[in-house]
Design a protein around this motif. Structure first.
Motif, PDB file in Angstrom:
ATOM      1  N   MET A   1     -22.790  12.821 -12.338  1.00 59.75           N
ATOM      2  CA  MET A   1     -22.126  12.083 -13.413  1.00 59.75           C
ATOM      3  C   MET A   1     -22.808  12.370 -14.748  1.00 59.75           C
ATOM      4  N   LEU A   3     -23.266  11.248 -18.705  1.00 56.42           N
ATOM      5  CA  LEU A   3     -23.084  10.190 -19.696  1.00 56.42           C
ATOM      6  C   LEU A   3     -22.585  10.796 -21.001  1.00 56.42           C
ATOM      7  N   PHE A 254     -19.636  -0.618 -14.682  1.00 55.95           N
ATOM      8  CA  PHE A 254     -20.372   0.639 -14.798  1.00 55.95           C
ATOM      9  C   PHE A 254     -21.031   1.044 -13.476  1.00 55.95           C
ATOM     10  N   ASN A 255     -21.631   0.090 -12.783  1.00 56.49           N
ATOM     11  CA  ASN A 255     -22.332   0.418 -11.539  1.00 56.49           C
ATOM     12  C   ASN A 255     -21.384   1.006 -10.488  1.00 56.49           C
ATOM     13  N   SER A 258     -19.961   4.499 -11.787  1.00 61.41           N
ATOM     14  CA  SER A 258     -20.894   5.628 -11.851  1.00 61.41           C
ATOM     15  C   SER A 258     -20.896   6.440 -10.560  1.00 61.41           C
ATOM     16  N   GLU A 259     -20.414   5.844  -9.471  1.00 62.17           N
ATOM     17  CA  GLU A 259     -20.334   6.558  -8.195  1.00 62.17           C
ATOM     18  C   GLU A 259     -19.061   7.395  -8.086  1.00 62.17           C
ATOM     19  N   PRO A 266     -21.471   4.984 -21.804  1.00 63.44           N
ATOM     20  CA  PRO A 266     -22.231   3.765 -21.547  1.00 63.44           C
ATOM     21  C   PRO A 266     -21.847   2.672 -22.541  1.00 63.44           C
TER      22      PRO A 266
END
Length: 292
Positions: A1, A3, A254-255, A258-259, A266
């Motif tokens: 991933m 950012l 987000f958590n 992010s996978e 962000p």
């Protein structure tokens, strides 16, 4: 991933603008001049306007901050705008929103000279945007386009879902990405609070722009693997583990995301920092247009 770092990208853009302004000064040409009008003393608005003034100093712009009391009448504010419209030293100006309740925001925005409307909110500039004519693109959509371009994210032929239909972000974003332009040529679906079976729509998306203002609304099970996520939202959420008692979150979980995501902005540090950078870019464009 990966950012999508708006903080670094905005710093790069400001550095590019600063070099351009330095070159103008070497040629004994005037630097761009941005003015900001603020009515009242709203804390968030003051912070934002002061950040704009500091950004102007950093890149070598001239800047003016016009602070008016909350009791300022609509007529008094319109008079102030009329003065700025004819002031040849000022290339662009903004009226910080929100305005006090007794002032009609739309009437104020309509009064700004479209050639100095670096926020891109005047109906004439919105109309030009819709027709893909040269104009001022409002700072947040402009910043998103810039992020997508600088991170080499392909938009042509992609399925893009925009969540939220505000005049500031959602609607212009859906128009821009569908247009024939470098960052565009996408198939765009504009969704909102009345959209049924939203997750069925988002699961097909290659790129999602979330701009609805509901914290952590978009979950991991609503998207496909490899999706690009642009999170425009920013909300304070109570958090007793933090010294200040809150944390900032976007419209995306987000958590979880992010996978699944290949790229994600962000919060904070994504779309937000781009806004002021693009306002500066619009002011530089205004200077060039007014010289021709």
């Amino acid at each position: 991933m990966i950012l999508l770092d708006g903080k670094k990208t905005s710093a790069d853009i400001k550095e590019e603008i600063a070099l351009e302004v330095a070159e103008l000064k070497k040629q004994d040409k005037k630097a761009p001049h941005l003015a900001a009008v603020i009515v009242g003393s709203d804390g968030a608005s003051l912070t934002y306007v002061n950040a704009k003034v500091k950004a102007c100093e950093r890149v070598g712009f001239e800047s003016s901050l016009i602070r008016l009391p909350k009791e300022t009448t609509e007529e008094e504010l319109l008079n102030e705008i009329a003065i700025l419209n004819i002031d040849k030293d000022i290339n662009g100006f903004i009226v910080q929103l929100p305005l006090p309740d007794h002032i009609d925001e739309q009437k104020i925005l309509m009064a700004i000279d479209p050639e100095k409307d670096v926020d891109g909110f005047h109906p004439m500039n919105v109309g030009k945007l819709a027709l893909n004519l040269p104009t001022f693109i409002s700072a947040t959509p402009f910043g998103i386009l810039e992020l997508l371009e600088r991170y080499n994210i392909e938009t042509s032929g992609k399925d893009v879902v925009v969540i939220g239909r505000s005049h500031i972000v959602g609607s212009p974003m859906s128009i821009l990405l569908a247009q024939k332009r470098k960052v565009g040529n996408a198939t765009v679906t504009l969704t909102h609070s009345r959209t049924k079976n939203l997750s069925e729509v988002t699961k097909k998306a290659d790129i999602i722009i979330a701009a609805l203002g509901i914290p952590e609304f978009l979950k991991g099970d609503m998207v496909k693997k490899g999706v690009v996520i642009i999170d425009v939202g920013i909300t304070r959420v109570a958090d007793s583990s933090k010294k200040n008692g809150f944390r900032l979150v976007g419209d995306v979980d987000f958590n979880e995301m992010s996978e699944k995501a290949s790229h994600i902005t962000p919060v904070p540090g994504g779309v937000g920092p781009m806004t002021i950078a693009m306002l500066l870019k619009n002011t530089l464009l205004a200077l060039y247009r007014q010289e021709n």
